[in-house]
Design an enzyme around this catalytic site. Structure first.
Site, short mmCIF file in Angstrom:
data_model
loop_
_atom_site.label_atom_id
_atom_site.label_comp_id
_atom_site.label_asym_id
_atom_site.label_seq_id
_atom_site.Cartn_x
_atom_site.Cartn_y
_atom_site.Cartn_z
N GLY A 17 -22.02 -5.88 -26.50
CA GLY A 17 -22.90 -4.79 -26.12
C GLY A 17 -22.36 -3.46 -26.61
O GLY A 17 -21.50 -3.39 -27.49
N CYS A 134 -15.31 4.28 -15.94
CA CYS A 134 -15.42 5.51 -16.73
C CYS A 134 -15.12 6.73 -15.86
O CYS A 134 -14.39 7.65 -16.27
CB CYS A 134 -16.79 5.62 -17.38
SG CYS A 134 -18.19 5.65 -16.21
N GLY A 167 -26.18 0.89 -19.32
CA GLY A 167 -26.80 -0.37 -19.69
C GLY A 167 -26.83 -1.36 -18.54
O GLY A 167 -26.46 -1.03 -17.40
N THR A 170 -23.45 -1.74 -16.57
CA THR A 170 -23.16 -0.63 -15.66
C THR A 170 -24.03 -0.70 -14.42
O THR A 170 -23.56 -0.56 -13.28
CB THR A 170 -23.40 0.72 -16.37
OG1 THR A 170 -22.52 0.81 -17.49
CG2 THR A 170 -23.14 1.89 -15.43
N ARG A 171 -25.32 -0.95 -14.61
CA ARG A 171 -26.24 -0.98 -13.48
C ARG A 171 -25.96 -2.15 -12.53
O ARG A 171 -26.15 -2.05 -11.33
CB ARG A 171 -27.69 -1.05 -13.99
CG ARG A 171 -28.10 0.21 -14.74
CD ARG A 171 -29.47 0.09 -15.36
NE ARG A 171 -29.78 1.26 -16.17
CZ ARG A 171 -30.32 2.38 -15.73
NH1 ARG A 171 -30.63 2.49 -14.43
NH2 ARG A 171 -30.55 3.39 -16.54
N ASN A 173 -23.06 -3.24 -11.85
CA ASN A 173 -21.74 -3.09 -11.24
C ASN A 173 -21.57 -1.78 -10.48
O ASN A 173 -20.46 -1.28 -10.35
CB ASN A 173 -20.65 -3.19 -12.32
CG ASN A 173 -20.54 -4.57 -12.90
OD1 ASN A 173 -20.47 -5.56 -12.17
ND2 ASN A 173 -20.53 -4.67 -14.22
N ASN A 293 -19.38 8.69 -21.03
CA ASN A 293 -18.88 7.76 -20.03
C ASN A 293 -18.41 6.45 -20.66
O ASN A 293 -17.42 5.84 -20.22
CB ASN A 293 -19.96 7.46 -19.00
CG ASN A 293 -21.26 6.97 -19.61
OD1 ASN A 293 -21.83 7.61 -20.49
ND2 ASN A 293 -21.75 5.83 -19.15
#
Length: 317
Positions: A17, A134, A167, A170-171, A173, A293
Protein backbone atom coordinates in the site's frame (compact mmCIF):
# COMPACT_ATOMS: atom_id res chain seq x y z
CA UNK A 1 35.71 -0.01 4.29
CA UNK A 2 34.11 1.10 1.01
CA UNK A 3 30.34 0.64 0.94
CA UNK A 4 29.22 -1.40 -2.06
CA UNK A 5 26.12 -3.40 -2.94
CA UNK A 6 27.79 -6.41 -1.36
CA UNK A 7 28.04 -4.68 2.01
CA UNK A 8 24.41 -3.58 2.03
CA UNK A 9 21.99 -5.43 4.26
CA UNK A 10 19.13 -7.03 2.37
CA UNK A 11 15.67 -5.97 3.47
CA UNK A 12 12.10 -6.83 2.51
CA UNK A 13 8.90 -4.81 2.74
CA UNK A 14 5.58 -6.49 3.57
CA UNK A 15 2.66 -4.37 2.46
CA UNK A 16 2.28 -2.88 -1.00
CA UNK A 17 0.00 0.00 0.00
CA UNK A 18 0.96 3.66 0.32
CA UNK A 19 3.27 3.27 3.34
CA UNK A 20 5.08 0.18 2.07
CA UNK A 21 5.54 1.66 -1.40
CA UNK A 22 6.83 4.98 -0.09
CA UNK A 23 9.24 3.13 2.19
CA UNK A 24 10.50 1.07 -0.75
CA UNK A 25 11.03 4.17 -2.89
CA UNK A 26 12.78 6.01 -0.04
CA UNK A 27 15.09 3.06 0.58
CA UNK A 28 16.00 2.76 -3.10
CA UNK A 29 16.71 6.48 -3.38
CA UNK A 30 18.26 7.36 -0.04
CA UNK A 31 19.64 4.33 1.77
CA UNK A 32 23.37 3.91 2.29
CA UNK A 33 23.11 0.54 4.08
CA UNK A 34 20.01 -1.25 2.78
CA UNK A 35 19.16 -3.12 -0.39
CA UNK A 36 15.47 -3.77 -1.12
CA UNK A 37 15.48 -7.49 -1.87
CA UNK A 38 11.71 -8.10 -1.98
CA UNK A 39 8.25 -6.61 -1.65
CA UNK A 40 5.33 -8.76 -0.52
CA UNK A 41 1.66 -7.87 -0.83
CA UNK A 42 -1.69 -9.58 -1.12
CA UNK A 43 -3.18 -7.66 -4.06
CA UNK A 44 -1.54 -8.63 -7.35
CA UNK A 45 -3.07 -5.52 -8.95
CA UNK A 46 -1.66 -3.05 -6.43
CA UNK A 47 0.37 -0.12 -7.68
CA UNK A 48 3.02 -0.95 -5.10
CA UNK A 49 3.79 -4.39 -6.52
CA UNK A 50 3.67 -3.04 -10.08
CA UNK A 51 6.05 -0.22 -9.21
CA UNK A 52 8.40 -2.60 -7.40
CA UNK A 53 8.53 -4.85 -10.45
CA UNK A 54 9.32 -1.88 -12.70
CA UNK A 55 12.14 -0.92 -10.36
CA UNK A 56 13.61 -4.42 -10.45
CA UNK A 57 12.52 -5.45 -6.96
CA UNK A 58 11.38 -9.12 -6.69
CA UNK A 59 7.71 -9.33 -5.68
CA UNK A 60 5.08 -11.74 -4.42
CA UNK A 61 1.32 -11.32 -4.04
CA UNK A 62 1.12 -14.19 -1.55
CA UNK A 63 1.91 -12.15 1.55
CA UNK A 64 4.31 -13.36 4.21
CA UNK A 65 4.04 -16.98 3.03
CA UNK A 66 5.10 -15.90 -0.46
CA UNK A 67 8.00 -13.91 0.98
CA UNK A 68 9.27 -16.91 2.96
CA UNK A 69 9.11 -19.03 -0.18
CA UNK A 70 11.00 -16.57 -2.40
CA UNK A 71 14.50 -17.39 -3.67
CA UNK A 72 17.04 -15.50 -1.62
CA UNK A 73 14.79 -15.21 1.45
CA UNK A 74 17.54 -16.63 3.66
CA UNK A 75 19.77 -13.66 2.76
CA UNK A 76 17.22 -11.10 3.94
CA UNK A 77 18.05 -9.81 7.42
CA UNK A 78 15.56 -6.98 7.98
CA UNK A 79 11.82 -7.07 7.30
CA UNK A 80 9.66 -3.93 7.37
CA UNK A 81 5.97 -4.61 8.05
CA UNK A 82 3.67 -1.93 6.63
CA UNK A 83 0.38 -3.83 6.81
CA UNK A 84 -2.00 -3.52 9.78
CA UNK A 85 -1.90 -4.26 13.51
CA UNK A 86 -3.80 -7.52 13.12
CA UNK A 87 -1.82 -8.65 10.07
CA UNK A 88 1.46 -7.90 11.80
CA UNK A 89 0.71 -10.41 14.53
CA UNK A 90 0.29 -13.09 11.86
CA UNK A 91 3.40 -11.98 10.01
CA UNK A 92 5.52 -11.88 13.16
CA UNK A 93 4.48 -15.43 14.08
CA UNK A 94 5.30 -16.68 10.58
CA UNK A 95 8.72 -15.01 10.56
CA UNK A 96 9.69 -15.93 14.12
CA UNK A 97 11.48 -19.20 13.19
CA UNK A 98 13.60 -17.39 10.59
CA UNK A 99 15.45 -14.95 12.88
CA UNK A 100 14.76 -11.78 10.91
CA UNK A 101 14.91 -8.29 12.40
CA UNK A 102 11.37 -6.91 12.25
CA UNK A 103 10.57 -3.21 11.99
CA UNK A 104 6.85 -2.81 12.53
CA UNK A 105 5.14 0.27 11.07
CA UNK A 106 1.73 -0.78 12.44
CA UNK A 107 0.38 0.03 15.93
CA UNK A 108 0.50 -3.65 16.93
CA UNK A 109 2.97 -2.82 19.73
CA UNK A 110 4.53 -6.29 19.85
CA UNK A 111 8.12 -5.13 20.27
CA UNK A 112 9.72 -2.21 22.12
CA UNK A 113 8.63 1.24 20.99
CA UNK A 114 11.30 3.08 19.02
CA UNK A 115 11.43 6.79 18.21
CA UNK A 116 14.77 7.39 16.44
CA UNK A 117 15.60 10.76 17.99
CA UNK A 118 14.87 9.48 21.50
CA UNK A 119 15.79 5.83 22.07
CA UNK A 120 16.98 4.06 18.90
CA UNK A 121 20.41 3.05 20.21
CA UNK A 122 18.82 1.25 23.17
CA UNK A 123 17.11 -1.31 20.91
CA UNK A 124 19.59 -2.11 18.14
CA UNK A 125 19.76 -5.76 19.21
CA UNK A 126 16.02 -6.30 19.65
CA UNK A 127 14.55 -8.98 17.35
CA UNK A 128 11.64 -6.68 16.57
CA UNK A 129 10.79 -3.03 17.19
CA UNK A 130 7.59 -1.03 16.86
CA UNK A 131 7.47 2.41 15.25
CA UNK A 132 4.51 3.49 17.44
CA UNK A 133 2.32 5.67 15.17
CA UNK A 134 2.64 8.71 12.93
CA UNK A 135 1.36 10.91 15.75
CA UNK A 136 3.79 9.28 18.14
CA UNK A 137 6.77 9.82 15.85
CA UNK A 138 5.84 13.50 15.52
CA UNK A 139 5.07 14.30 19.15
CA UNK A 140 6.93 11.93 21.46
CA UNK A 141 10.31 13.57 20.74
CA UNK A 142 8.86 16.85 22.01
CA UNK A 143 7.45 15.24 25.16
CA UNK A 144 10.84 13.60 25.76
CA UNK A 145 12.65 16.90 25.25
CA UNK A 146 10.46 18.55 27.88
CA UNK A 147 10.76 15.61 30.29
CA UNK A 148 14.55 15.80 30.06
CA UNK A 149 14.34 19.21 31.74
CA UNK A 150 11.35 19.08 34.10
CA UNK A 151 8.86 16.49 35.40
CA UNK A 152 5.83 16.00 33.11
CA UNK A 153 2.89 14.61 35.10
CA UNK A 154 0.59 14.84 32.05
CA UNK A 155 1.06 15.05 28.27
CA UNK A 156 -1.66 15.20 25.64
CA UNK A 157 -1.16 15.16 21.88
CA UNK A 158 -3.55 15.87 19.03
CA UNK A 159 -2.57 14.64 15.56
CA UNK A 160 -4.57 16.19 12.71
CA UNK A 161 -4.10 14.51 9.33
CA UNK A 162 -5.70 14.93 5.94
CA UNK A 163 -8.63 12.55 5.59
CA UNK A 164 -7.43 11.73 2.09
CA UNK A 165 -4.14 10.44 3.50
CA UNK A 166 -5.87 8.00 5.87
CA UNK A 167 -6.14 4.72 4.00
CA UNK A 168 -7.95 1.52 5.03
CA UNK A 169 -5.13 0.48 7.37
CA UNK A 170 -5.16 3.77 9.27
CA UNK A 171 -8.95 3.81 9.54
CA UNK A 172 -9.04 0.21 10.75
CA UNK A 173 -6.51 0.96 13.50
CA UNK A 174 -7.90 4.13 15.12
CA UNK A 175 -8.28 2.48 18.54
CA UNK A 176 -4.79 0.98 18.32
CA UNK A 177 -3.46 4.39 17.31
CA UNK A 178 -4.73 6.14 20.42
CA UNK A 179 -3.82 3.33 22.80
CA UNK A 180 -0.34 2.74 21.37
CA UNK A 181 0.50 6.44 21.17
CA UNK A 182 -0.65 7.11 24.72
CA UNK A 183 1.41 4.20 26.04
CA UNK A 184 4.53 5.41 24.21
CA UNK A 185 4.05 8.99 25.43
CA UNK A 186 4.58 7.53 28.88
CA UNK A 187 7.20 4.80 28.27
CA UNK A 188 9.33 6.67 25.70
CA UNK A 189 8.34 10.30 26.19
CA UNK A 190 8.65 10.17 29.97
CA UNK A 191 5.24 11.60 30.89
CA UNK A 192 3.58 10.16 33.96
CA UNK A 193 0.25 10.03 32.11
CA UNK A 194 -0.33 10.34 28.38
CA UNK A 195 -3.32 10.85 26.11
CA UNK A 196 -3.57 10.80 22.32
CA UNK A 197 -6.24 12.09 19.95
CA UNK A 198 -6.37 11.74 16.16
CA UNK A 199 -8.40 14.01 13.88
CA UNK A 200 -9.13 13.18 10.24
CA UNK A 201 -9.41 16.57 8.55
CA UNK A 202 -11.75 16.49 5.50
CA UNK A 203 -10.61 19.89 4.18
CA UNK A 204 -10.08 20.27 0.43
CA UNK A 205 -7.47 20.83 -0.78
CA UNK A 206 -5.92 18.53 1.85
CA UNK A 207 -3.90 20.15 4.62
CA UNK A 208 -0.53 18.84 5.74
CA UNK A 209 -0.18 17.05 9.08
CA UNK A 210 -0.41 19.26 12.15
CA UNK A 211 0.33 18.16 15.71
CA UNK A 212 -0.30 19.83 19.03
CA UNK A 213 1.63 18.82 22.14
CA UNK A 214 0.35 20.00 25.52
CA UNK A 215 2.41 19.17 28.61
CA UNK A 216 1.82 20.08 32.22
CA UNK A 217 5.15 20.61 33.95
CA UNK A 218 6.59 21.47 37.32
CA UNK A 219 8.87 24.37 36.37
CA UNK A 220 8.58 27.31 38.78
CA UNK A 221 12.11 28.55 37.91
CA UNK A 222 12.24 30.84 34.81
CA UNK A 223 15.67 29.41 33.95
CA UNK A 224 14.14 25.93 33.76
CA UNK A 225 11.46 27.22 31.41
CA UNK A 226 14.16 28.67 29.16
CA UNK A 227 15.87 25.30 29.14
CA UNK A 228 12.59 23.62 28.15
CA UNK A 229 12.32 25.88 25.11
CA UNK A 230 15.92 25.22 24.11
CA UNK A 231 15.47 21.47 24.58
CA UNK A 232 12.37 21.39 22.35
CA UNK A 233 14.09 23.43 19.63
CA UNK A 234 17.09 21.12 19.72
CA UNK A 235 14.90 18.02 19.48
CA UNK A 236 12.95 19.42 16.53
CA UNK A 237 16.24 19.91 14.70
CA UNK A 238 17.21 16.29 15.45
CA UNK A 239 13.95 14.94 14.01
CA UNK A 240 14.20 17.23 10.99
CA UNK A 241 17.55 15.59 10.19
CA UNK A 242 15.64 12.50 8.99
CA UNK A 243 12.21 14.09 8.35
CA UNK A 244 13.03 17.30 6.42
CA UNK A 245 9.43 18.54 6.45
CA UNK A 246 9.19 18.45 10.26
CA UNK A 247 9.12 21.90 11.87
CA UNK A 248 7.75 24.14 14.60
CA UNK A 249 4.64 26.02 13.48
CA UNK A 250 5.28 28.80 16.00
CA UNK A 251 7.56 29.43 19.00
CA UNK A 252 7.16 27.25 22.10
CA UNK A 253 4.61 28.70 24.53
CA UNK A 254 4.89 28.28 28.30
CA UNK A 255 2.05 29.69 30.38
CA UNK A 256 1.34 29.55 34.13
CA UNK A 257 -1.51 27.38 35.39
CA UNK A 258 -4.25 29.31 37.14
CA UNK A 259 -5.97 26.20 38.53
CA UNK A 260 -4.45 22.95 39.69
CA UNK A 261 -5.70 20.26 37.24
CA UNK A 262 -6.37 17.53 39.82
CA UNK A 263 -8.41 15.41 37.42
CA UNK A 264 -5.40 15.06 35.10
CA UNK A 265 -2.46 14.78 37.44
CA UNK A 266 -3.82 13.98 40.90
CA UNK A 267 -1.51 15.24 43.61
CA UNK A 268 1.50 15.72 41.30
CA UNK A 269 2.87 19.27 41.28
CA UNK A 270 2.46 21.32 38.10
CA UNK A 271 3.05 25.03 37.63
CA UNK A 272 2.95 25.61 33.85
CA UNK A 273 1.57 24.34 30.56
CA UNK A 274 3.93 23.91 27.63
CA UNK A 275 2.26 24.19 24.21
CA UNK A 276 4.10 23.10 21.08
CA UNK A 277 2.57 23.33 17.60
CA UNK A 278 4.17 21.29 14.83
CA UNK A 279 3.59 20.56 11.17
CA UNK A 280 4.93 17.77 8.99
CA UNK A 281 5.15 18.12 5.22
CA UNK A 282 5.88 15.01 3.18
CA UNK A 283 8.95 14.74 0.96
CA UNK A 284 6.89 13.67 -2.05
CA UNK A 285 8.92 10.56 -2.90
CA UNK A 286 5.78 8.52 -3.63
CA UNK A 287 3.09 10.09 -1.47
CA UNK A 288 1.77 13.65 -1.94
CA UNK A 289 3.32 16.34 0.28
CA UNK A 290 0.15 16.66 2.38
CA UNK A 291 0.62 13.05 3.58
CA UNK A 292 3.20 14.04 6.17
CA UNK A 293 1.65 11.57 8.60
CA UNK A 294 2.72 8.69 6.36
CA UNK A 295 6.03 10.29 5.40
CA UNK A 296 7.18 10.63 9.00
CA UNK A 297 6.52 6.92 9.57
CA UNK A 298 8.50 5.80 6.53
CA UNK A 299 11.30 8.30 7.22
CA UNK A 300 11.60 7.15 10.83
CA UNK A 301 11.46 3.47 9.83
CA UNK A 302 14.19 4.02 7.25
CA UNK A 303 16.37 5.69 9.90
CA UNK A 304 15.86 2.67 12.17
CA UNK A 305 16.62 0.22 9.36
CA UNK A 306 19.75 2.15 8.39
CA UNK A 307 21.04 2.17 11.96
CA UNK A 308 20.32 -1.54 12.51
CA UNK A 309 22.00 -2.41 9.20
CA UNK A 310 25.08 -0.38 10.15
CA UNK A 311 25.08 -2.08 13.55
CA UNK A 312 24.96 -5.52 11.90
CA UNK A 313 27.81 -4.57 9.59
CA UNK A 314 29.91 -3.27 12.48
CA UNK A 315 29.41 -6.59 14.29
CA UNK A 316 30.87 -8.44 11.29
CA UNK A 317 33.96 -6.25 10.92
Amino acid sequence: MTRTARTRTKAAVIGSGNIGTDLMVKTLRLSAHLEVAAMAGIDPRSDGLARAARLGVPTTADGVAGLIGMPGFDEIQIVFDATSARAHQVNADALAPHAKRLIDLTPAALGPFVVPAVNLDSHLDAPGVNMVTCGGQATIPVVAAIAQVAPVPYAEIVASIASRSAGPGTRANIDEFTETTAAAIESVGGARRGKAIIVLNPAEPPLIMRDTVLCLVDAPDPAVRDRITASVEHMVAQVAAYVPGYRLKQPVQITPLTDHPHTLIGASPATHQVSVLLEVEGAGHYLPPYAGNLDIMTSAALRVGERIAAHLLEAKV
